[in-house]
Design an enzyme around this catalytic site. Structure first.
Site, PDB file in Angstrom:
ATOM      1  N   TYR A 263       0.832  -1.206   0.000  1.00 27.25           N
ATOM      2  CA  TYR A 263       0.000   0.000   0.000  1.00 27.25           C
ATOM      3  C   TYR A 263       0.869   1.259   0.000  1.00 27.25           C
ATOM      4  CZ  TYR A 263      -4.292  -2.645   0.764  1.00 27.25           C
ATOM      5  OH  TYR A 263      -5.361  -3.489   0.613  1.00 27.25           O
TER       6      TYR A 263
ATOM      7  N   GLU B 180      -7.877  -7.337   5.656  1.00 25.72           N
ATOM      8  CA  GLU B 180      -7.023  -8.391   5.111  1.00 25.72           C
ATOM      9  C   GLU B 180      -6.247  -9.099   6.216  1.00 25.72           C
ATOM     10  OE1 GLU B 180      -4.951  -6.092   2.164  1.00 25.72           O
ATOM     11  OE2 GLU B 180      -6.865  -5.657   1.172  1.00 25.72           O
TER      12      GLU B 180
END
Length: 400
Positions: A98, A140
Site C-alpha cells: 500500500y 485483510e
C-alpha cells in the site's frame, strides 16, 4: 471518518478528481509497473492492464469510496471494501504494498492535476487514500489470521489428481494438497487463485470457484477464453486448459470471496450464465449435503446444451433437493417443453415467480447481471438481498 477540513476539500474537488481518475490511474499503472516490473509477476493481471479494466475498476472504487465518505460520514463502506479485501487476500497482497501504491498514485495525481493539486487538495485526498487503505489492511489482516497465515504464505502446491472434460472449452481439475498439509476450510461460493508460470517467464494468477470437494480434495473448472494471440486476456485459462494433467503441480491460494451462501430457511435464487454457474454448483452441493428443504430457484443461461458445463451435475443436485426447481435458457439448440423448463433465447424472468423473502446470488457477464438484477429489484427484492460475483476487475463497484 474524514476530518471536517478534508471533507470540505474533497466535496469541492471530487468532480474534477473523478473526471481525471482514468488519466490518473493510467499514468499510475504505467509508471509503477514500469519502475517496479516485479509487481506484474504474480500480482497484477496483465490482461486487465492491456484492456484498461484494471484502471477503470481502481478509479471507480476510489470515487465510490470518497462519495460514500461524504454521503455517510458516520459509516464505513464495508460492503465496498470487503470485495476488494477478499481479492487481495487471494493474491497475497501485503501492507507494505500500500505504501508503494500510495507513492505512485499521488505522483500521478500531482502530474495530472498540475497547479490544481495544491497542498490542501493533496492532503485531503491523502486522507481518503489512507482511510481506504487502512480499512483494507485491517480487513485483510483479519482474513489472513482466520486462514491461519499471513499474506506472505497464501500460496501452496496442489497436485492435479484428476481431469474431466466438461465441454470442448471447459475442463474440471480435481486438486489435492501437494505438501501433505490439511486442506484449508472454505465456504460455498468462495474461490481460489491459481498462479502459473507463462512461457515468457512471468507468473500470472487467475481466480476459479471451488465447485466441489471430497475430503481434502478441491475441484475447480477452467474455461478456455479464446483471446487474440497478441492479447494476454485468456492466457492463463488457455495454458491450464491446454496443458494441466494429472500429476502436475499448481500453486493455489487461500480460499477467499465474500459472496457465500447465507444460513437460514428463506428461499434462494441462484442465477448464472456460462461458466458463472461454478459458485452455484458449490452452493447446491452444500445444500444437498445438508439435506436442505429450502426453496431454491436455479436459473441458468448458456450458448447451447453442449456448452453448458456441469449440466448433468446440476440436474442431479436439483433432484436431491425437494424444494429446488431449475430453469435453463439456451441461445442455440432445441426448445424444451414447459414441463422440463428448458427455453430458447435470453433469460426471461417473467417465466419464474421470485419469492418475496428470497435472497439472490448471481455470477456471469456484467451486462447479464445488470439485466437480471433490474428484474429482481422490480420483483420486490431489496438491493441488499441481491449479491453478485465477478472474476476480474469489478467495474460495478459503487454502482450495484
Amino acid at each position: 471518518m474524514l476530518s471536517t477540513e478534508s471533507a470540505a476539500t474533497v466535496r469541492a474537488t471530487i468532480p474534477a478528481v473523478a473526471g481525471a481518475l482514468d488519466t490518473i490511474t493510467a499514468r499510475f499503472y504505467d509508471t509503477m509497473l514500469g519502475e517496479r516490473p516485479e509487481l506484474l509477476d504474480g500480482l497484477f493481471n496483465r490482461g486487465n492492464q492491456a484492456s484498461g479494466e484494471q484502471r477503470q475498476a481502481l478509479a471507480g472504487s476510489i470515487a465510490a469510496f470518497a462519495t460514500m465518505l461524504l454521503d455517510n460520514p458516520d459509516e464505513r463502506p464495508d460492503a465496498l471494501l470487503s470485495r476488494i479485501a477478499h481479492k487481495h487476500v487471494s493474491l497475497g497482497v501485503t501492507e507494505d504494498q500500500y505504501v508503494i501504491v500510495h507513492k505512485y498514485l499521488f505522483e500521478a495525481i500531482a502530474h495530472t492535476l498540475g497547479e490544481a493539486a495544491t497542498p490542501d487538495v493533496v492532503a485531503a485526498w491523502d486522507e481518503v487514500y489512507w482511510l481506504m487503505a487502512g480499512a483494507l489492511i485491517a480487513m485483510e489482516a483479519r482474513l489472513y489470521q482466520e486462514a491461519g497465515g499471513t499474506g506472505r504464505d497464501v500460496w501452496r502446491p496442489w497436485t492435479v489428481a484428476e481431469r474431466h472434460e466438461q465441454t470442448p472449452d471447459a475442463a474440471t481439475l480435481t486438486l489435492e494438497p501437494g505438501d501433505g498439509a490439511p486442506a484449508p476450510d472454505f465456504r460455498a461460493g468462495q474461490y481460489v487463485s491459481v498462479r502459473v508460470r507463462m512461457p515468457d517467464g512471468i507468473h500470472q494468477a487467475r481466480q476459479y470457484s471451488v465447485s466441489g470437494w471430497d475430503g481434502s480434495r478441491r475441484r475447480i473448472t477452467v474455461k478456455r477464453l479464446r483471446a487474440g494471440e497478441d492479447h494476454p486476456a485468456g492466457e492463463v485459462s488457455s495454458l491450464l486448459h491446454g496443458t494441466a494433467a494429472p500429476g502436475d503441480t499448481l500453486m493455489v491460494s487461500t480460499p477467499a470471496g465474500d459472496v457465500t451462501l447465507s444460513e437460514g430457511d428463506h428461499p434462494l435464487v441462484l442465477v448464472s450464465a456460462g461458466i458463472g454457474n461454478t459458485p452455484m454448483v458449490a452452493m447446491l452441493r452444500h445444500l444437498a449435503d445438508h439435506d436442505s428443504a429450502r426453496r431454491v430457484l436455479v436459473l441458468h443461461a448458456d450458448r447451447s446444451p453442449q456448452d453448458h458445463a456441469h449440466r448433468e451435475e446440476v440436474a442431479a443436485l436439483v433432484e436431491r433437493l425437494p424444494g429446488a426447481t431449475a430453469h435453463t435458457w439456451y441461445e442455440d439448440g432445441h426448445e424444451g417443453s414447459e414441463e422440463d423448463r428448458v427455453y430458447l433465447g435470453d433469460i426471461d424472468m417473467s417465466r419464474v415467480e421470485v419469492p418475496a423473502d428470497a435472497e439472490a446470488y448471481m455470477c456471469g457477464p456484467l451486462p447479464f447481471m445488470r439485466a437480471v438484477r433490474s428484474e429482481l429489484l422490480k420483483s420486490g427484492l431489496p438491493a441488499r438481498k441481491v449479491h453478485y460475483e465477478v472474476f476480474g476487475p469489478d467495474l460495478w463497484l459503487g454502482q450495484a
